[in-house]
Structures are given as C-alpha cells and as structure tokens.
Design a protein around this motif. Structure first.
Motif, PDB file in Angstrom:
ATOM      1  N   GLY A  21      14.677  16.735  22.094  1.00  0.00           N
ATOM      2  CA  GLY A  21      14.474  15.972  20.876  1.00  0.00           C
ATOM      3  C   GLY A  21      13.112  15.312  20.786  1.00  0.00           C
ATOM      4  O   GLY A  21      12.735  14.813  19.718  1.00  0.00           O
ATOM      5  N   GLN A  22      12.341  15.310  21.876  1.00  0.00           N
ATOM      6  CA  GLN A  22      11.015  14.703  21.857  1.00  0.00           C
ATOM      7  C   GLN A  22       9.966  15.704  21.380  1.00  0.00           C
ATOM      8  O   GLN A  22      10.254  16.877  21.135  1.00  0.00           O
ATOM      9  N   ASN A  23       8.729  15.231  21.262  1.00  0.00           N
ATOM     10  CA  ASN A  23       7.692  16.016  20.593  1.00  0.00           C
ATOM     11  C   ASN A  23       7.412  17.364  21.243  1.00  0.00           C
ATOM     12  O   ASN A  23       7.155  18.359  20.565  1.00  0.00           O
ATOM     13  N   GLN A  24       7.395  17.425  22.581  1.00  0.00           N
ATOM     14  CA  GLN A  24       7.049  18.677  23.268  1.00  0.00           C
ATOM     15  C   GLN A  24       8.269  19.419  23.809  1.00  0.00           C
ATOM     16  O   GLN A  24       8.147  20.302  24.640  1.00  0.00           O
ATOM     17  N   SER A  25       9.445  19.073  23.322  1.00  0.00           N
ATOM     18  CA  SER A  25      10.658  19.763  23.764  1.00  0.00           C
ATOM     19  C   SER A  25      10.841  21.061  22.996  1.00  0.00           C
ATOM     20  O   SER A  25      10.091  21.379  22.070  1.00  0.00           O
ATOM     21  N   ARG A  26      11.875  21.792  23.346  1.00  0.00           N
ATOM     22  CA  ARG A  26      12.167  23.056  22.675  1.00  0.00           C
ATOM     23  C   ARG A  26      12.529  22.804  21.214  1.00  0.00           C
ATOM     24  O   ARG A  26      13.393  21.985  20.905  1.00  0.00           O
ATOM     25  N   LYS A  27      11.868  23.541  20.308  1.00  0.00           N
ATOM     26  CA  LYS A  27      12.116  23.387  18.881  1.00  0.00           C
ATOM     27  C   LYS A  27      12.591  24.694  18.241  1.00  0.00           C
ATOM     28  O   LYS A  27      12.994  24.705  17.091  1.00  0.00           O
ATOM     29  N   ASN A  28      12.499  25.803  18.974  1.00  0.00           N
ATOM     30  CA  ASN A  28      12.769  27.100  18.380  1.00  0.00           C
ATOM     31  C   ASN A  28      13.267  28.043  19.459  1.00  0.00           C
ATOM     32  O   ASN A  28      13.400  27.655  20.617  1.00  0.00           O
TER      33      ASN A  28
END
Length: 633
Positions: free
Chosen positions: A443-450
């Motif tokens: 959920g943080q900025n550099q975490s998995r997003k996709n």
C-alpha cells in the motif's frame, strides 16, 4: 559506429559469397544466416576498393559485439542468482530467467551465441584477407584497423570459449572448393584455444593506439589497454578451477579420445595470468585510466553522499576515467534503467515508465560487508542474529534513512557500497532532482501496484540507474545513457590480486596493495586493519585460502549488478554451491513491519555440473559428427 546488416549481394561475385556463407553455415550447423555486406556493395572487390566502403566493413565486424548492456540479451544479468523478478509477468525477454530456473536445453539452447559469433569471425577474416587492397587507405589507419579486427576476432572466440569451453578455431575462412567432409572439423582443447586467443590479442595490442584521439567520433573503438585487459581476463579464467585441473571433465574427450579440458592442475597458469594482469594495469595507467572519484563542483553533497556518488558513478558516469572499455553499441539506456528504478515521485505513482523490477536477492544483499569492512557474519560488533527483525531508524542514520521508520536490521551498519548499490524499504534514494524516500510495504509508494513493475524481494537495484534519470511532466522520462562497462580498472586490480594470491604460497604485499586500493575508494579500511580489528576470524587474511575468500567476496561486492557474478561463480566452480539454494525475498504483501520482514521463498534453484557450460545444439552435432556435446547434455 554504424552496423550494416541484412543486405543482399548481386553481381559477378554473388555465387562466391553465397558458397562462402553456406560453407560456414554448414560448418556451424546453422539453419539460417545473415549475409552481411556493406551498403549494397555488389562484390568483395568493391567492398575493399576505397576507404569509405572498407570502413563500413570494419564497422560490420564491430556489429557482432553482443548487447551486454541489455538485461534481455545478456545471460549474466538474469541467468544466475543476483537479480530476481516475477517470471510470470516479466516485461522483458525472459530468456535469462529461464536459464536461472533450470530450463536450458540441448535441443534449443537459450541465449545460444554459437552461430552469431562465428558469423562475426567470418567477417573478420574477410576483412583481414582484403584490407590490404584498399588503395586510398593511409598506412597508419590500415595498421590500426587490422589491430581492431584482430581484437574482434579474438573476442568472438573468447566469448564462445567462456560459454562453451572447447570450440572450433576459425583462423581462415574455408575455400569455396572445400569438400563436405573437410567442413566437419572437431573441437579444439581449451588450452590450445586460450593460447590462440592470447596470441591474437598480443598481435592486436601491438597495432592499436593507447588512447582514443577523437572522443566525439571514436569512443568505444578498441585500444591497446582494452586488448591487454581482455587477455588478462582470458588467462585468469583459464587458470581458474573450471578449466585448470577440473576432474569433473575426466571423460570429456574428443572423437579421437584426446582430452578437451586439462584435468591436471597447473600452478604456472596463475603466473601467466598475473603477468598479463600487470601488463594490462601498466598499459591502463600509461593511458591515464584511474579509479573514478566524483568531483562535481556544481553540486554540494555531504561526505556520505559524495562517497555514494563516487561508487555509483564509477559505472553510470559516461566515459569516466575508470573505464577501460565501454560498449558504445550497447549503452545502458532508458529501458534498462527504468527496469531498475522504482516510482520515486509520490505525485506520479501512476506513471508506467519506472518499473523497479530488477530485484536483488537476499543472499546478494547479505554479501555486502558491515560498516567495518568485513562479512556481516564475521563482524564481532554486528547484530547478525537479529538481522531479519525490524528496527527503528534513529538520528544516527537519519541522513540516509528515514528517521523513526522501521526497517530490517539487515539494512543497518553496512558499508558504503551497500547504500550506493541497493535500495530498500526505509532508504533515501539520491537523484539529481531530489532525495526520495523509499517505502515498499503493501500500500505504500514503492510497493506492488500492478501485475508487473515491482520488486519481488523488496530490494531495488540502485547501482545501474544514473542519478540524472528524471520523470518529467507529460508522463515521460529522460536519462543520460552511458556505455555498459565491459571492463573497468577496479575489476582489473582485483583480478591481479587474485592471480598473485593463487600463484604464491601466502598472500603478498602487492596483492594486499591492489585490493586495498579498491577498498579505499569504497570508503573501507585495509584488509589487514578490518580483519585484525573487527573479524571473529582475525587471521583470515594471512592465509592463502582465507585471502582467496576475501578477494572473491570483494569482487562479488565491487562488481555487483555488472554481469560479473554469473561468470565468476562459474570459473571458481562455486555456482553449484550458490545456485542450489532457495531464492529469498521479503514478504512484499506485508503491511506491518513484522509481516513485511518475514523471509519468503521465491524459487528453489537447481544447478548441475553440466550447467557450467552451454550445450551445443543437438542438431549441429547430427550435422557434424566430429563435434562432441558438452558433458551432461
């Protein structure tokens, strides 16, 4: 330089060229080939009639250099255990990952360079046979061009040797009236191949300039320090355990029952290697090649970040003074760097440009020294037992880590190269346009997003990203490309220290001096001081075996993420140890520090003795029964 490919021939010499190409295609067992003739030149006669056309053919000889700055084309980037990514949703050529996962095959070898390197050798031979006919070529240029092509011919043989072991030597192209049986020639023993390549490199070095005269047009062209450095690497490899006294190859013999790899150890090979390293070092020094130190008067940095920029920019500063050989035809450009760079700017997290998916494995993170310059498991003052537990960042680390944030104990109290080469949850990433916090929990900025474009281990590869890489308005990125460092001076220093130690009965003062020069640039104390004061094994550096382990770890650290570890583990015969372990990362789906900092298995690697050498294509062996397959394939 301009590559010239896929151009057809016409005219009176067409049949001659066709036969020549087909002979070599048959000889290498290749089913397809690319006929390479510059700019629609109808015949070899025309190709070497004037200087401008001959120069095009020279650059054609260069065009076969492998694209070693491309993660998808260089097996040494992703084919081992240094970097990992999700193989299901890779955004790049998955070939190297398939090697790392044990899918290599003799039916269709992955990243099989056999045919293409022999095509390059063919064109080098054509050039060398015909360059004397160029009527308007100045003698000094003819000499230099011959030196360059002799080097390229040697390098293509060397590239094959490192991958396949014993190979075919093609010193001259086959005549057009060759019989089918004459085409079928056997492989040559490794020692003979090494001697042949070394001879070519010696010949080329005598003809080449020591430095490039025109930095605007000739950077990347071959010089004598490059030729001598590659000879040093060749001879160190030949002296290493893979090819020097390797009894795993007792039964690896040619069709006439002659051994293809000498299984009797020869200490003198290390003397020859050490002499070659010293000659290369002397040539590099004479050409004013030296260890890089960051010195930008326009930027005000603290001593910590000044040190970090020295380490990072020894690779990323284009054509810097440490570079012996940089590859101009395979620059580390935007795509490679965006694979390494995570989404730094919180205002642009939806940008698809940065991917941050070249993820260092936990084992590689652990190989970096403590701040005292010794392995973390040896350091008397390092909290090795609690290294996987979360710890709060305090004021002492606030300059380069996020004060009050929780990160793993593994990320504390490490050497400068750790903070320069990798990034982690809780780090601060310095770029020319700012100092960016890295927060990678779920959920943080550099975490998995996709489904792609994320670190599977929780670590990021900072080293190969230029600090000039920026995300601009309009969802675009720009960066300064730099030549992939095929050879830099620190590598040569460490090769020399290794060769000196292997030849001597105990570590020598000169071996200490060269490794300590690299350590000093990295901000570390000498080997002698570090081990005697901080290691639980205080006398390790005083023994041949102990110093060998130190030199090897120094190489793995200094040259991390530069496509070196892959080949070093093989020549040391350590790949079977390191690549039969589980690839580990953090639990990147974790929200809290306790959840996130839990070791998570990603893949269980399997490496066999056969994997030290590439297989030949099985069909090549059917076509040419005089070729023997590499053991185990």
């Amino acid at each position: 330089m301009r590559s010239v490919k896929n151009i057809k021939t016409t005219g009176s010499k067409t049949a001659w060229m066709f036969c020549l190409v087909m002979v070599l295609a048959f000889f290498t067992g290749c089913k397809k080939f690319i006929d390479v003739v510059p700019d629609n030149v109808a015949t070899i006669d025309n190709a070497f009639s004037i200087r401008t056309e001959a120069e095009k053919y020279l650059f054609t000889c260069y065009s076969y250099l492998p694209d070693e700055g491309d993660f998808g084309a260089n097996p040494a980037f992703g084919g081992g255990d240094e970097i990992w990514q999700d193989p299901t949703f890779s955004t790049i050529n998955p070939a190297a990952m398939r090697i790392a996962m044990g899918f290599q095959s003799g039916n269709d070898p992955i990243m099989h360079y056999w045919e293409n390197m022999y095509k390059g050798i063919r064109d080098c031979n054509i050039f060398l046979d015909n360059v004397h006919r160029v009527v308007d070529l100045e003698p000094y240029l003819r000499t230099r061009w011959i030196g360059e092509v002799l080097f390229l011919k040697a390098y293509y043989h060397w590239y094959l040797l490192r991958m396949y072991g014993p190979i075919n030597i093609v010193d001259k192209n086959l005549p057009i009236d060759v019989t089918a049986d004459q085409v079928k020639i056997p492989r040559i023993a490794v020692d003979s191949v090494v001697n042949y390549i070394a001879g070519l490199l010696d010949s080329s070095a005598k003809l080449l300039p020591a430095t490039i005269q025109s930095r605007t047009t000739e950077l990347g062209r071959i010089t004598s320090p490059i030729a001598l450095a590659i000879k040093a690497r060749l001879l160190v490899t030949a002296a290493s355990p893979l090819f020097n006294g390797n009894t795993d190859y007792n039964n690896f013999k040619n069709i006439d029952n002659t051994p293809l790899i000498n299984t009797t150890y020869d200490k003198e090979k290390w003397k020859r290697a050490a002499d070659a390293c010293k000659a290369a070092i002397d040539a590099a020094h004479a050409a004013d090649i030296k260890l890089f130190k960051f010195n930008d008067n326009l930027v005000s940095l603290s001593p910590f970040f000044q040190q970090q920029m020295t380490i990072r920019n020894s690779v990323c500063e284009k054509w810097n003074e440490e570079l012996i050989w940089g590859s101009s035809n395979s620059p580390t450009g935007k795509y490679m760097q965006r694979l390494a760079l995570p989404k730094l700017n919180p205002a642009r997290l939806g940008n698809q440009e940065p991917l941050g998916q070249l993820a260092p494995t936990i084992k590689v993170v652990e190989q970096f020294y403590s701040k005292n310059g010794v392995p973390i498991e040896e350091d008397k003052d390092y909290d090795y037992v609690n290294r996987y537990k979360p710890r709060t960042i305090g004021a002492e680390e606030a300059e380069y880590m996020q004060m009050g944030y929780e990160t793993a104990g593994l990320n504390f109290d490490r050497e400068p190269r750790f903070y320069a080469n990798v990034s982690f949850d809780g780090d601060k990433w310095l770029m020319q346009n700012g100092l960016w916090p890295i927060q990678a929990k779920w959920g943080q900025n550099q975490s998995r997003k996709n489904v792609f474009g994320y670190s599977v281990t929780g670590y990021f590869t900072k080293k190969i990203t230029s600090w000039k890489f920026v995300i601009e308005e309009g969802q675009a990125s720009s960066t300064e490309t730099y030549p992939f460092p095929l050879f830099r001076l620190a590598d040569l220093y460490l090769l020399y220290a290794e060769a000196l130690n292997e030849y001597a009965d105990a570590p020598t003062a000169e071996a200490y001096a060269y490794i300590n020069t690299v350590r000093e640039r990295a901000g570390l104390p000498t080997v002698q001081d570090a081990w005697s004061q901080h290691s639980r094994n205080a006398n390790k550096y005083t023994t041949k075996d102990g110093f060998r382990a130190i030199v090897q770890q120094e190489r793995l650290i200094e040259l991390s993420f530069e496509a070196s570890r892959f080949w070093d583990l093989r020549r040391w015969k350590r790949a079977i140890e390191e690549q039969n372990k589980i690839i580990l990362g953090w639990n990147i789906a974790g929200v809290s520090p306790v959840e996130y900092y839990r070791l998570t298995p990603l893949f269980s690697q399997s490496f066999q003795v056969r994997d030290y050498l590439w297989p030949l294509r099985n069909n090549d062996i059917l076509i040419n029964p005089k070729l023997v397959q590499n053991p185990g394939w």
